[in-house]
Enzyme design. Sequence first.
Site, PDB file in Angstrom:
ATOM      1  CG  ASP A   1      -2.029   0.928   1.192  1.00  0.00           C
ATOM      2  OD1 ASP A   1      -2.099   1.731   0.238  1.00  0.00           O
ATOM      3  OD2 ASP A   1      -2.874   0.881   2.108  1.00  0.00           O
TER       4      ASP A   1
ATOM      5  CG  ASP B   1      -3.541   3.810  -2.936  1.00  0.00           C
ATOM      6  OD1 ASP B   1      -4.425   2.964  -3.162  1.00  0.00           O
ATOM      7  OD2 ASP B   1      -3.646   4.658  -2.033  1.00  0.00           O
ATOM      8  CD  GLU B   2      -5.701  -0.934  -0.863  1.00  0.00           C
ATOM      9  OE1 GLU B   2      -5.449  -1.875  -0.082  1.00  0.00           O
ATOM     10  OE2 GLU B   2      -6.568  -0.081  -0.625  1.00  0.00           O
TER      11      GLU B   2
END
Lengths: 379, 423
Positions: free
Chosen positions: B12, B107-108
Amino acid sequence: MKVQVLQENLQRGLSIVGRAVATRSTLPITANVLLMTDKGRLKLAATDLDISISTWVGAKIDEDGATTVPSRLIGDFVSSLPPATVSLEIPERGRQLKLECARNESSIHTMDAEDFPRIHSFSEGVSLILDPKALRKTIERVEFAAASDDSRPVLTGVHVKADGARLTFASADGFRLAVSDITLPAAPSDAVEVIVPARALREVARLVGESSEPVEMRLNPQRTQVLFSVGDTELVAQLIQGTFPNYNQLIPADYNTKATVSVEEFKRETRIAAIFARDGSGIVRLQLVPGNGMPGKLTISARADEIGDNNGEIDAKIEGDASKIAFNSRYLQDVLNALSGEVELQMTSPSSQGVFRPVVAEGEPKDYVHVVMPMFVQW
Amino acid sequence: MPHSRPSVIHVDLDAFFVSMELLRHPELRGQPVIVAGGLGNRGVVSTCSYEARKFGVRSAMPVSQARRLCPAAVYLETDFSWYAPASRKFHAILRDYTPVVEPAGADEAYLDVAGSERLFGDAPAIAAAIRQRVRDEIGITASAGVSINKLVSKVASDAGKPDGLVVVPAGEEAAFFAPRPIRELPMVGPKTAATLATLGIKTIGDIARMPPAALVARFGSHGAELAARARGVFDAPVLSGHAAAKSVSREMTFDADEPSRDRLRAVLRGQAERVAADLAHQGRSARTVTLKLRFPPFETLTRSWTGPTSVDLADDLFEAGANLFERAWEEHGRRPVRLLGLGAANLQERARQLRLGDTGDTDRLAEAVADLRARFGEASVQRAAELGQHVARADVPAFRPFAAPEPADDDVPERTTPQVRAT
């Protein structure tokens, strides 16, 4: 009523009017065919209330009269009779039609001709005289593009409009558009712009068949009905009321790529591709590949996830950029079936109209254009 | 499938949007920075720096509220064109280590590296390498969690934030969870937390110690899941997006049985958008649309509709789903709904017959939205009808139980657990 008629004339007449007999109707008498004496001939008529067809056959009239009998029954019966004279008779105050032919005798229950829906025939209104071959060709080029569902009734019809001596037939079902012209011997006496049910035109084309007799098309003054007169037969249809969409703007004036190919080859490869396409979404992919000096080519391909794929290639004259476009196989086959000789396919992008036009010899009228919307696919 | 060794990594990016802004505005380092979608009163905080979090600012908070809590912060508007290349780079780095990458937003992502360990070393080594490469090649930091399953890895990466790596050895899942506050367990929302609090439950370990039967009595099937997850038990595999799915669906269990037709329809609309995006991503369209409804306690029904041509656009999926919903709901006396789900089945090649007058714009719009969502997460583009109802946040994909706000890092957790590796 007492009439004598040749079996083959009666059979032909019954089969002509049988096309207009209602198959499902709440009005039982519309499943019947009307038989009546009319100016020394026997008139046969049927209607489903949208379309009526009347035809006259030569007969020896011994006594005037009129009646109706179930269309299916009399049709099957007469077509089984030997080719001989058929005598039709209804005794005074009788409820049965007596038929005699050779050594066969039968009687059929009738319904009163008074109860048969009135079939309008009219001699007033604007009249157009049409060349039978041109009419049939035009109908065959447009009728299939009319909508088959009723969600927008005007689209189930063919828009017919006169502009001077040019009579334009157009149909569109939301996905495709067909526009075909006929040249009239003279401009009609009054403005003509009506929507004729596509089904009525299909029947007209069938009536015209190989005939070379001119066809009269007449509109009643109220513009609610159209009458087609083909030889001894008349077809009257209710016109569709409403406004037909303005379709001219949907025919692009320009193109980026144009392919000119043989209709026969294109049709053959499309038919093959359609076999592969039918288990998927019916997608046929076309690629237009310029030859850069050499002859170009058109590839026609289809694939089905769990079946396999197919790729066909034909020679093509390509003008413009390499390009690709996908069509529903049925729409593509429909337009190709309406054409012969050579066809031009013009296109601008994979998500805008594909325009099909027959290639015509120098000086011949450009009288047909067919627009098909492509399928948006992942290439 | 649960592994006997930790091989599932959750990576993350730390406060992704803010980190990206700091890259081009280094002078703002150390200050409270808030990136929001719209800076007016109706704007919502997308991400805030850890400095801003000290003032109580959180993701998904209205900008107006953030301004009251932290008037001195620097407020910036989201600029996806600046974040997108970094997001793509991030996912590309992950795919260097295994094809089994399940993106969970811009973003993860989850990775299962069980098959890559011979090449790149064990999972903790791969996680460390990824974090290093993100730092070197993008210039921002990432946190990672490593464990035997996605649930524990997710909690572990949150525990490591910012810029940390937490490895939970196999068999120690329950022990790792035990001291953590219940809100760190992904399926615990505010309402569940409040209910648990009334039972005196504060830590995940407290939940694990409750007899499962008591949780079921209180929360129904949700309770049974809660009991399992509190022990770190979770068996959904890491799904790489490329396997051709037979069907695509989204469903949502409501915290409280939902009686509002408008709300239910809004949820359905959101699900249609997301199913449509999945279909677009996979290049498929659907002949069949399915609806799933559950009424309390466990009365589940499904309805389906198969159209004449395939559908792939959100509007069409929604229309079909809404028709099914209205009929089924009517038949059941419009009772409050526990679970609502929309699915697409009978998938085939994506294709749509264009209509006369179409320009293909609808398709291009749908593809653009799907693309944005694929890059920036599902909350990046939303229907106005969904806003203000937290639909996107609560909308749980069938396979993904983590309804974490996106970009997700709610609190800066303590980093005192013994599993934290030096970074």
